[in-house]
Motif scaffolding. Structure first.
Motif, PDB file in Angstrom:
ATOM      1  N   ALA A   1       0.811  -1.217   0.000  1.00  0.00           N
ATOM      2  CA  ALA A   1       0.000   0.000   0.000  1.00  0.00           C
ATOM      3  C   ALA A   1       0.845   1.267   0.000  1.00  0.00           C
ATOM      4  CB  ALA A   1      -0.952   0.002   1.198  1.00  0.00           C
ATOM      5  N   ASP A   2       2.171   1.121  -0.130  1.00  0.00           N
ATOM      6  CA  ASP A   2       3.030   2.297  -0.345  1.00  0.00           C
ATOM      7  C   ASP A   2       3.049   2.550  -1.847  1.00  0.00           C
ATOM      8  OD1 ASP A   2       4.929   4.239  -0.623  1.00  0.00           O
ATOM      9  OD2 ASP A   2       6.488   3.208   0.529  1.00  0.00           O
ATOM     10  N   THR A   3       2.107   3.362  -2.311  1.00  0.00           N
ATOM     11  CA  THR A   3       1.974   3.625  -3.752  1.00  0.00           C
ATOM     12  C   THR A   3       2.610   4.944  -4.157  1.00  0.00           C
ATOM     13  OG1 THR A   3      -0.187   4.657  -3.408  1.00  0.00           O
ATOM     14  CG2 THR A   3      -0.167   2.295  -3.858  1.00  0.00           C
ATOM     15  N   PHE A   4       3.250   5.638  -3.216  1.00  0.00           N
ATOM     16  CA  PHE A   4       3.853   6.934  -3.517  1.00  0.00           C
ATOM     17  C   PHE A   4       5.330   6.821  -3.858  1.00  0.00           C
ATOM     18  CE2 PHE A   4       0.171   7.934  -0.881  1.00  0.00           C
ATOM     19  CZ  PHE A   4      -0.456   8.871  -1.669  1.00  0.00           C
ATOM     20  N   ARG A   5       6.023   5.840  -3.254  1.00  0.00           N
ATOM     21  CA  ARG A   5       7.445   5.677  -3.525  1.00  0.00           C
ATOM     22  C   ARG A   5       7.611   4.743  -4.717  1.00  0.00           C
ATOM     23  NH1 ARG A   5      11.637   2.415  -1.532  1.00  0.00           N
ATOM     24  NH2 ARG A   5      10.266   1.353  -0.043  1.00  0.00           N
ATOM     25  N   ALA A   6       8.391   5.146  -5.674  1.00  0.00           N
ATOM     26  CA  ALA A   6       8.469   4.499  -6.977  1.00  0.00           C
ATOM     27  C   ALA A   6       8.678   2.987  -6.896  1.00  0.00           C
ATOM     28  CB  ALA A   6       9.569   5.144  -7.813  1.00  0.00           C
ATOM     29  N   ALA A   7       9.693   2.543  -6.186  1.00  0.00           N
ATOM     30  CA  ALA A   7      10.056   1.115  -6.239  1.00  0.00           C
ATOM     31  C   ALA A   7       9.570   0.322  -5.039  1.00  0.00           C
ATOM     32  CB  ALA A   7      11.570   0.987  -6.349  1.00  0.00           C
ATOM     33  N   ALA A   8       8.710   0.919  -4.213  1.00  0.00           N
ATOM     34  CA  ALA A   8       8.325   0.260  -2.957  1.00  0.00           C
ATOM     35  C   ALA A   8       7.621  -1.068  -3.194  1.00  0.00           C
ATOM     36  CB  ALA A   8       7.440   1.188  -2.128  1.00  0.00           C
ATOM     37  N   ALA A   9       6.670  -1.103  -4.151  1.00  0.00           N
ATOM     38  CA  ALA A   9       5.895  -2.322  -4.392  1.00  0.00           C
ATOM     39  C   ALA A   9       6.793  -3.443  -4.907  1.00  0.00           C
ATOM     40  CB  ALA A   9       4.768  -2.046  -5.379  1.00  0.00           C
ATOM     41  N   GLU A  10       7.699  -3.110  -5.833  1.00  0.00           N
ATOM     42  CA  GLU A  10       8.608  -4.130  -6.355  1.00  0.00           C
ATOM     43  C   GLU A  10       9.552  -4.627  -5.272  1.00  0.00           C
ATOM     44  OE1 GLU A  10       8.307  -5.581  -9.162  1.00  0.00           O
ATOM     45  OE2 GLU A  10       6.664  -4.265  -9.785  1.00  0.00           O
ATOM     46  N   GLN A  11      10.005  -3.706  -4.418  1.00  0.00           N
ATOM     47  CA  GLN A  11      10.898  -4.086  -3.324  1.00  0.00           C
ATOM     48  C   GLN A  11      10.189  -5.067  -2.386  1.00  0.00           C
ATOM     49  OE1 GLN A  11      12.092  -0.802  -0.844  1.00  0.00           O
ATOM     50  NE2 GLN A  11      13.325  -2.069   0.511  1.00  0.00           N
ATOM     51  N   LEU A  12       8.924  -4.773  -2.070  1.00  0.00           N
ATOM     52  CA  LEU A  12       8.171  -5.649  -1.176  1.00  0.00           C
ATOM     53  C   LEU A  12       7.921  -7.007  -1.839  1.00  0.00           C
ATOM     54  CD1 LEU A  12       6.798  -5.723   1.609  1.00  0.00           C
ATOM     55  CD2 LEU A  12       4.655  -5.140   0.458  1.00  0.00           C
ATOM     56  N   ALA A  13       7.578  -6.989  -3.136  1.00  0.00           N
ATOM     57  CA  ALA A  13       7.333  -8.248  -3.854  1.00  0.00           C
ATOM     58  C   ALA A  13       8.585  -9.123  -3.866  1.00  0.00           C
ATOM     59  CB  ALA A  13       6.870  -7.960  -5.274  1.00  0.00           C
ATOM     60  N   THR A  14       9.746  -8.491  -3.989  1.00  0.00           N
ATOM     61  CA  THR A  14      11.008  -9.240  -3.963  1.00  0.00           C
ATOM     62  C   THR A  14      11.217  -9.903  -2.607  1.00  0.00           C
ATOM     63  OG1 THR A  14      12.011  -7.769  -5.596  1.00  0.00           O
ATOM     64  CG2 THR A  14      13.513  -9.065  -4.234  1.00  0.00           C
ATOM     65  N   TRP A  15      10.941  -9.165  -1.533  1.00  0.00           N
ATOM     66  CA  TRP A  15      11.034  -9.749  -0.191  1.00  0.00           C
ATOM     67  C   TRP A  15      10.095 -10.951  -0.086  1.00  0.00           C
ATOM     68  CZ3 TRP A  15      14.303  -9.428   3.711  1.00  0.00           C
ATOM     69  CH2 TRP A  15      15.118  -8.289   3.850  1.00  0.00           C
ATOM     70  N   GLY A  16       8.871 -10.776  -0.612  1.00  0.00           N
ATOM     71  CA  GLY A  16       7.901 -11.862  -0.556  1.00  0.00           C
ATOM     72  C   GLY A  16       8.373 -13.096  -1.302  1.00  0.00           C
ATOM     73  N   GLN A  17       8.930 -12.880  -2.487  1.00  0.00           N
ATOM     74  CA  GLN A  17       9.410 -14.003  -3.292  1.00  0.00           C
ATOM     75  C   GLN A  17      10.557 -14.728  -2.605  1.00  0.00           C
ATOM     76  OE1 GLN A  17      10.237 -12.181  -7.079  1.00  0.00           O
ATOM     77  NE2 GLN A  17       8.123 -11.478  -7.277  1.00  0.00           N
ATOM     78  N   ARG A  18      11.367 -13.997  -1.866  1.00  0.00           N
ATOM     79  CA  ARG A  18      12.509 -14.614  -1.189  1.00  0.00           C
ATOM     80  C   ARG A  18      12.072 -15.630  -0.138  1.00  0.00           C
ATOM     81  NH1 ARG A  18      16.579  -9.836   0.490  1.00  0.00           N
ATOM     82  NH2 ARG A  18      17.680 -11.583   1.457  1.00  0.00           N
ATOM     83  N   VAL A  19      10.910 -15.396   0.483  1.00  0.00           N
ATOM     84  CA  VAL A  19      10.442 -16.341   1.502  1.00  0.00           C
ATOM     85  C   VAL A  19       9.203 -17.102   1.048  1.00  0.00           C
ATOM     86  CG1 VAL A  19      11.464 -15.239   3.519  1.00  0.00           C
ATOM     87  CG2 VAL A  19       9.270 -14.432   2.684  1.00  0.00           C
ATOM     88  N   GLY A  20       8.828 -16.935  -0.233  1.00  0.00           N
ATOM     89  CA  GLY A  20       7.750 -17.735  -0.789  1.00  0.00           C
ATOM     90  C   GLY A  20       6.362 -17.308  -0.383  1.00  0.00           C
ATOM     91  N   VAL A  21       6.135 -16.003  -0.195  1.00  0.00           N
ATOM     92  CA  VAL A  21       4.785 -15.532   0.130  1.00  0.00           C
ATOM     93  C   VAL A  21       4.316 -14.559  -0.954  1.00  0.00           C
ATOM     94  CG1 VAL A  21       5.215 -15.809   2.596  1.00  0.00           C
ATOM     95  CG2 VAL A  21       5.529 -13.564   1.559  1.00  0.00           C
ATOM     96  N   PRO A  22       3.010 -14.539  -1.260  1.00  0.00           N
ATOM     97  CA  PRO A  22       2.503 -13.672  -2.324  1.00  0.00           C
ATOM     98  C   PRO A  22       2.371 -12.220  -1.877  1.00  0.00           C
ATOM     99  CG  PRO A  22       0.709 -14.935  -1.377  1.00  0.00           C
ATOM    100  CD  PRO A  22       1.966 -15.420  -0.713  1.00  0.00           C
ATOM    101  N   THR A  23       2.381 -11.312  -2.853  1.00  0.00           N
ATOM    102  CA  THR A  23       2.244  -9.876  -2.598  1.00  0.00           C
ATOM    103  C   THR A  23       1.149  -9.298  -3.490  1.00  0.00           C
ATOM    104  OG1 THR A  23       4.601  -9.660  -2.056  1.00  0.00           O
ATOM    105  CG2 THR A  23       3.439  -7.642  -2.673  1.00  0.00           C
ATOM    106  N   VAL A  24       0.245  -8.547  -2.908  1.00  0.00           N
ATOM    107  CA  VAL A  24      -0.768  -7.827  -3.680  1.00  0.00           C
ATOM    108  C   VAL A  24      -0.284  -6.398  -3.863  1.00  0.00           C
ATOM    109  CG1 VAL A  24      -3.126  -6.931  -3.701  1.00  0.00           C
ATOM    110  CG2 VAL A  24      -2.682  -9.249  -2.900  1.00  0.00           C
ATOM    111  N   LYS A  25      -0.193  -5.953  -5.120  1.00  0.00           N
ATOM    112  CA  LYS A  25       0.266  -4.601  -5.410  1.00  0.00           C
ATOM    113  C   LYS A  25      -0.546  -4.012  -6.551  1.00  0.00           C
ATOM    114  CE  LYS A  25       4.120  -6.173  -8.350  1.00  0.00           C
ATOM    115  NZ  LYS A  25       3.859  -5.403  -9.562  1.00  0.00           N
ATOM    116  N   SER A  26      -0.472  -2.697  -6.718  1.00  0.00           N
ATOM    117  CA  SER A  26      -1.224  -2.019  -7.762  1.00  0.00           C
ATOM    118  C   SER A  26      -0.413  -1.929  -9.046  1.00  0.00           C
ATOM    119  CB  SER A  26      -1.619  -0.616  -7.316  1.00  0.00           C
ATOM    120  OG  SER A  26      -2.256   0.078  -8.367  1.00  0.00           O
ATOM    121  N   ASP A  27      -1.121  -1.942 -10.186  1.00  0.00           N
ATOM    122  CA  ASP A  27      -0.475  -1.735 -11.475  1.00  0.00           C
ATOM    123  C   ASP A  27      -0.420  -0.254 -11.845  1.00  0.00           C
ATOM    124  OD1 ASP A  27      -0.240  -4.459 -11.797  1.00  0.00           O
ATOM    125  OD2 ASP A  27      -2.197  -4.639 -12.754  1.00  0.00           O
TER     126      ASP A  27
END
Length: 402
Positions: free
Chosen positions: A238-264
């Protein structure tokens, strides 16, 4: 007739090509289906906006929208090869067990540059403790960001006990200092994380704080802690203001095998993304949904109001069980001011104190708790993926004095 035959053959060939493409197009369509807009169109606080669920998968990690009601495990994550999708494969890691993490963090805190414990031990071990020494004790505590009221409380308690002791050995001094510091840090506070799944809904954790304190990193690290405890976790970007925040969070999620919901959508409504994340968590029957929020500047009234809105919108679906405020320990008293402002907007349930190994101001733990009545629940002592652990009052004090 000879003139018509080539035309007929061309039409037949074209129809054959189109017929072969239809299944491919349908399959591709399946993989990029938008979430149906399940929100109440009459609710002014929930705006429409496409969301993506990044599924974990060992074969491939693809960035695709997931229709409501479709289980993550049912997705064909190997449909699009990684090289074709142009996405980097991020291997799933195994987080360290909590016990090993605690031991390593305690050792790191002992090695950190803290002046509080060592300075007090040196002063109180002096042959003669006069008013000048007590002034230095007071100054040491204030420099360590203990705060005025806790400083006076500790000095008064130490004065009384030193007077009663009379002759003091270094062991006696360390013992009394340990006892009084533990009282200040308050081991009776409930520091457990409220992350137990409810009967029909996941536990929901919101993570808030100003820019630059490490909120997104903290969400990722906490996800690792929860995964190490065998919990099913879903992340909401839900950090939609910082450019790379969603991708950064998704990467963390992928590292431990959990899904991430983010906006397009760049700059999408944070409340909408948070809502979609909780809805996906309910649909997928996960244990915990963690929501990363934008770095709110505490002096920006509009942004702080937006944070309150995120919480209200999420609560249309599920109760928010934890609101963790991330603070940078190196900011000292400024962090305390931030904490007060956030506490006015959302009901803070716990503090995450990062960069505690990079400061001599360990007293901020006491100051924040005394000011807000909210416990420090987690501490970060480094940049590593497993450098986050539950806060322990006695372990913290022992690290300061060693």
């Amino acid at each position: 007739m000879n003139d018509i035959l080539p035309i007929i053959l061309s039409i037949v060939a074209a129809l054959a090509i189109i017929g072969g493409l239809i299944p491919v197009l349908l399959k591709t369509r399946k993989n990029i289906t938008q979430y149906p807009d399940t929100r109440d169109a009459n609710d002014p606080e929930i705006r429409s906006g496409g969301s993506t669920l990044v599924a974990d998968g060992s074969a491939a990690v693809t960035d695709r929208k997931v229709p409501a009601g479709v289980d993550v495990e049912d997705l064909d994550t190997a449909t699009v090869p990684d090289d074709a999708a142009g996405l980097e494969v991020i291997p799933v890691e195994t987080p360290l067990p909590v016990e090993g993490r605690l031991m390593r963090l305690r050792e790191r805190l002992i090695r950190s540059n803290n002046i509080m414990g060592k300075g007090l031990l040196a002063l109180l071990s002096s042959d003669r403790i006069d008013e000048n020494v007590w002034d230095e004790v007071e100054e040491t505590l204030l420099l360590a960001d203990l705060g005025t009221e806790p400083t006076m409380q500790l000095v008064d308690a130490l004065r009384e006990r030193v007077k009663v002791l009379g002759t003091r050995t270094p062991e006696e001094v360390k013992k009394l200092l340990r006892e009084e510091l533990i009282k200040l840090v308050d081991p009776t506070m409930d520091r457990s994380l409220n992350v137990q799944r409810h009967a029909d809904k996941p536990a929901v954790v919101m993570v808030v704080g100003v820019n630059g304190v490490g909120k997104t990193t903290t969400v990722g690290k906490l996800a690792r802690v929860l995964v190490a405890e065998d919990k099913d976790v879903l992340l909401g970007a839900a950090d939609t203001f910082r450019a790379a925040a969603a991708e950064q969070l998704a990467t963390w999620g992928q590292r431990v095998g959990v899904p991430t919901v983010k906006s397009d959508i760049d700059g999408a409504d944070p409340a909408s993304v948070a809502y979609e994340a909780v809805k996906a968590g309910i649909d997928q029957e996960v244990d915990v949904v963690m929501i990363d929020t934008a770095g709110r500047l505490q002096n920006k009234v509009g942004l702080m109001d937006e944070l309150g809105k995120v919480k209200r919108v999420v609560e249309k679906l599920a109760e928010v069980d934890e609101v963790l405020l991330v603070l940078d320990a190196t900011t000292g008293q400024n962090g305390l001011n931030q904490a007060r402002v956030f506490a006015e907007v959302v009901n803070i349930t716990g503090i995450v104190l990062t960069k505690l190994d990079g400061t001599a101001k360990g007293g901020i733990v006491v100051a924040i708790q005394k000011s807000l009545g909210v416990p420090v629940k987690l501490i970060g002592l480094g940049e590593g993926a497993d450098d986050l652990a539950p806060f322990e009052a006695e372990g913290f004090v022992d690290a300061l004095l060693n």
